[in-house]
Design a protein around this motif. Structure first.
Motif, PDB file in Angstrom:
ATOM      1  N   ASN A   1       1.287  -1.558   0.278  1.00  0.00           N
ATOM      2  CA  ASN A   1      -0.452  -0.304   0.120  1.00  0.00           C
ATOM      3  C   ASN A   1       1.064   1.094  -0.077  1.00  0.00           C
ATOM      4  O   ASN A   1       0.630   1.919  -0.920  1.00  0.00           O
ATOM      5  CB  ASN A   1      -0.916  -0.061   1.308  1.00  0.00           C
ATOM      6  N   VAL A   2       2.043   1.341   0.998  1.00  0.00           N
ATOM      7  CA  VAL A   2       3.034   2.236   0.725  1.00  0.00           C
ATOM      8  C   VAL A   2       4.048   2.515  -0.091  1.00  0.00           C
ATOM      9  O   VAL A   2       3.366   3.896  -0.829  1.00  0.00           O
ATOM     10  CB  VAL A   2       4.073   2.208   2.123  1.00  0.00           C
ATOM     11  N   ALA A   3       4.133   1.301  -1.251  1.00  0.00           N
ATOM     12  CA  ALA A   3       4.820   1.611  -2.196  1.00  0.00           C
ATOM     13  C   ALA A   3       3.877   2.122  -3.383  1.00  0.00           C
ATOM     14  O   ALA A   3       4.300   2.718  -4.363  1.00  0.00           O
ATOM     15  CB  ALA A   3       5.033   0.162  -2.884  1.00  0.00           C
ATOM     16  N   SER A   4       2.424   2.045  -3.487  1.00  0.00           N
ATOM     17  CA  SER A   4       1.409   1.678  -4.594  1.00  0.00           C
ATOM     18  C   SER A   4       1.162   3.600  -3.977  1.00  0.00           C
ATOM     19  O   SER A   4       0.593   4.377  -5.283  1.00  0.00           O
ATOM     20  CB  SER A   4      -0.392   1.904  -4.407  1.00  0.00           C
ATOM     21  N   LEU A   5       1.418   4.327  -2.116  1.00  0.00           N
ATOM     22  CA  LEU A   5       0.604   5.382  -2.767  1.00  0.00           C
ATOM     23  C   LEU A   5       1.811   6.861  -2.417  1.00  0.00           C
ATOM     24  O   LEU A   5       1.257   7.750  -3.195  1.00  0.00           O
ATOM     25  CB  LEU A   5      -0.152   5.555  -1.175  1.00  0.00           C
ATOM     26  N   VAL A   6       2.319   5.878  -1.443  1.00  0.00           N
ATOM     27  CA  VAL A   6       3.861   7.700  -1.160  1.00  0.00           C
ATOM     28  C   VAL A   6       4.904   6.403  -1.962  1.00  0.00           C
ATOM     29  O   VAL A   6       5.849   7.336  -1.022  1.00  0.00           O
ATOM     30  CB  VAL A   6       3.852   8.167   0.152  1.00  0.00           C
ATOM     31  N   PRO A   7       5.346   6.570  -2.648  1.00  0.00           N
ATOM     32  CA  PRO A   7       6.947   6.157  -3.029  1.00  0.00           C
ATOM     33  C   PRO A   7       7.770   7.212  -2.393  1.00  0.00           C
ATOM     34  O   PRO A   7       8.857   6.405  -2.482  1.00  0.00           O
ATOM     35  CB  PRO A   7       7.129   4.843  -4.328  1.00  0.00           C
ATOM     36  N   ARG A   8       7.802   7.982  -3.599  1.00  0.00           N
ATOM     37  CA  ARG A   8       8.195   9.502  -3.255  1.00  0.00           C
ATOM     38  C   ARG A   8       8.753   9.692  -2.696  1.00  0.00           C
ATOM     39  O   ARG A   8       9.974   9.835  -1.851  1.00  0.00           O
ATOM     40  CB  ARG A   8       8.358   9.970  -4.808  1.00  0.00           C
ATOM     41  N   ASP A   9       7.947  10.028  -1.304  1.00  0.00           N
ATOM     42  CA  ASP A   9       7.817  10.792  -0.296  1.00  0.00           C
ATOM     43  C   ASP A   9       8.592   9.919   0.436  1.00  0.00           C
ATOM     44  O   ASP A   9       9.980  10.330   1.941  1.00  0.00           O
ATOM     45  CB  ASP A   9       6.161  11.063   0.414  1.00  0.00           C
ATOM     46  N   MET A  10       8.505   8.908   0.780  1.00  0.00           N
ATOM     47  CA  MET A  10       9.536   7.585   1.112  1.00  0.00           C
ATOM     48  C   MET A  10      10.849   7.976   1.261  1.00  0.00           C
ATOM     49  O   MET A  10      11.505   7.390   1.630  1.00  0.00           O
ATOM     50  CB  MET A  10       9.060   6.310   0.907  1.00  0.00           C
ATOM     51  N   VAL A  11      11.092   7.682   0.054  1.00  0.00           N
ATOM     52  CA  VAL A  11      12.748   7.546  -0.491  1.00  0.00           C
ATOM     53  C   VAL A  11      12.678   9.114   0.087  1.00  0.00           C
ATOM     54  O   VAL A  11      13.897   9.478   0.750  1.00  0.00           O
ATOM     55  CB  VAL A  11      12.270   7.659  -1.849  1.00  0.00           C
ATOM     56  N   ARG A  12      11.701  10.663  -0.136  1.00  0.00           N
ATOM     57  CA  ARG A  12      12.529  11.416   0.580  1.00  0.00           C
ATOM     58  C   ARG A  12      12.461  12.030   1.736  1.00  0.00           C
ATOM     59  O   ARG A  12      14.042  11.841   2.422  1.00  0.00           O
ATOM     60  CB  ARG A  12      11.496  12.598   0.213  1.00  0.00           C
ATOM     61  N   LEU A  13      12.051  10.932   2.241  1.00  0.00           N
ATOM     62  CA  LEU A  13      12.004  10.811   3.371  1.00  0.00           C
ATOM     63  C   LEU A  13      13.785  10.390   3.988  1.00  0.00           C
ATOM     64  O   LEU A  13      14.261  10.365   4.917  1.00  0.00           O
ATOM     65  CB  LEU A  13      10.964  10.003   4.603  1.00  0.00           C
ATOM     66  N   ALA A  14      13.536   9.476   3.713  1.00  0.00           N
ATOM     67  CA  ALA A  14      14.848   8.328   3.792  1.00  0.00           C
ATOM     68  C   ALA A  14      16.092   9.599   3.156  1.00  0.00           C
ATOM     69  O   ALA A  14      17.419   8.914   4.077  1.00  0.00           O
ATOM     70  CB  ALA A  14      14.949   7.044   2.528  1.00  0.00           C
ATOM     71  N   ARG A  15      15.950   9.339   2.567  1.00  0.00           N
ATOM     72  CA  ARG A  15      17.522  11.308   2.185  1.00  0.00           C
ATOM     73  C   ARG A  15      17.732  11.463   3.279  1.00  0.00           C
ATOM     74  O   ARG A  15      18.132  12.237   3.667  1.00  0.00           O
ATOM     75  CB  ARG A  15      16.776  11.148   1.018  1.00  0.00           C
ATOM     76  N   ALA A  16      16.201  12.102   3.685  1.00  0.00           N
ATOM     77  CA  ALA A  16      16.342  13.467   4.810  1.00  0.00           C
ATOM     78  C   ALA A  16      16.705  13.288   6.153  1.00  0.00           C
ATOM     79  O   ALA A  16      17.864  13.285   6.957  1.00  0.00           O
ATOM     80  CB  ALA A  16      14.904  14.272   5.189  1.00  0.00           C
TER      81      ALA A  16
END
Ligand code: PTJ
Length: 266
Positions: free
Chosen positions: A79-94
């Motif tokens: 569900n997370v990969a379908s809904l917010v993949p880019r934001d999760m990657v941004r969060l990991a970078r931050a």
């Protein structure tokens, strides 16, 4: 994908639903993920589909906890990969030192690989979990498959929207757990140290904002933000928010029925 007219009164919610369906078509989402999303929609409806102060307070505490962590792990499911993949990657970078790990309840190796690929396409440098080399003690489902380098070494784990078998197991082996769950009564919501009762499509961008705001604070100030947060009290506030909304709607003198346009004469 169905095109949702901009003028539709439920446009925002229907667009999110289409993202979930697209996730299923791409092989990222478990079929059961559709049902999970529907349950989330129902709670979001009761909450008025907005981020209340309780959710913002929890996001602030979660950001502080993630910034304090030595090894923060961001867990991603279908569900997370379908809904917010880019934001999760941004969060990991931050978040310094953080890693993304795919962790699935309805695990298939193909879906784990597709999710990892989707996250790499969204900009993730590395994604763990497609080749698990460890098992999470105390979890009997397929979700136990994890990695030594990620989940097992973590001190703080973010678990956005999932069923309730893992948060308790993570806590039992000494991890701090952050949940994102629209249902304040779910086992995950109640087992976590910090629960953000909000839709993942609003909560992850808010978490990113809070990380941006807090990242320059000294550690003792971050620790104070975490210490001051009381998850039990915050969950009760979220429940009272639903209760108050329903009381207001059911007791209001305003009509509940939507006004109808008068019938047109033929
Ligand atoms: O991809 P997998 O195999 O790991 O499977 C993922 C799901 C979500 C299908 C699996 O973990 C599951 O079955 O979860 P549950 O038991 O349905 O719980 C999901 C929780 O997330 C429920 O409490 C929902 O209310 C909540 N939820 C659903 N959609 C959202 C949500 N919370 C926040 N944002 C959402 N968009």
């Amino acid at each position: 994908m169905t095109r949702i007219p901009r003028t539709h009164p439920r446009h925002a919610s229907l667009v999110v639903r289409e993202r979930v369906v697209a996730g299923l078509e791409k092989g990222l989402l478990a079929k059961e993920g559709l049902l999970a999303h529907g349950r989330g929609e129902a709670f979001d409806y009761l909450l008025g589909e907005r981020s209340w102060p309780e959710a913002l307070a929890a996001a602030r505490a979660a950001a502080a906890l993630l910034l304090l962590a030595r090894r923060p792990v961001l867990s991603v499911n279908g569900n997370v990969a379908s809904l917010v993949p880019r934001d999760m990657v941004r969060l990991a970078r931050a978040i310094p030192g953080s890693v993304i790990e795919v962790n699935l309840f309805y695990r298939t190796e193909g879906r784990a690989r597709r999710i990892a690929r989707e996250l790499r396409r969204a900009g993730a440098k590395s994604v763990l979990g497609a080749s698990p080399d460890a098992r999470l003690p105390g979890v009997s489902s397929l979700r136990a498959a994890c990695t030594r380098e990620g989940m097992l070494s973590a001190d703080v784990v973010l678990v956005p929207l999932e069923d309730g078998d893992r948060a308790g197991a993570l806590k039992a082996i000494g991890k701090r757990v952050i949940a994102i769950d629209l249902n304040p009564l779910s086992r995950t919501a109640r087992a976590a140290d910090v629960t953000i009762v909000d839709n993942v499509v609003r909560a992850v961008p808010e978490l990113l904002r809070q990380v941006g705001k807090l990242r320059r604070l000294p550690r003792h100030r971050l620790a104070l933000v975490v210490r001051r947060f009381d998850n039990d009290r915050n969950l009760r506030r979220a429940l009272r928010r639903i209760q108050a909304r329903l009381r207001r709607l059911s007791g209001s003198s305003e009509p509940l029925t939507l006004s109808q346009a008068p019938p047109t004469k033929s």
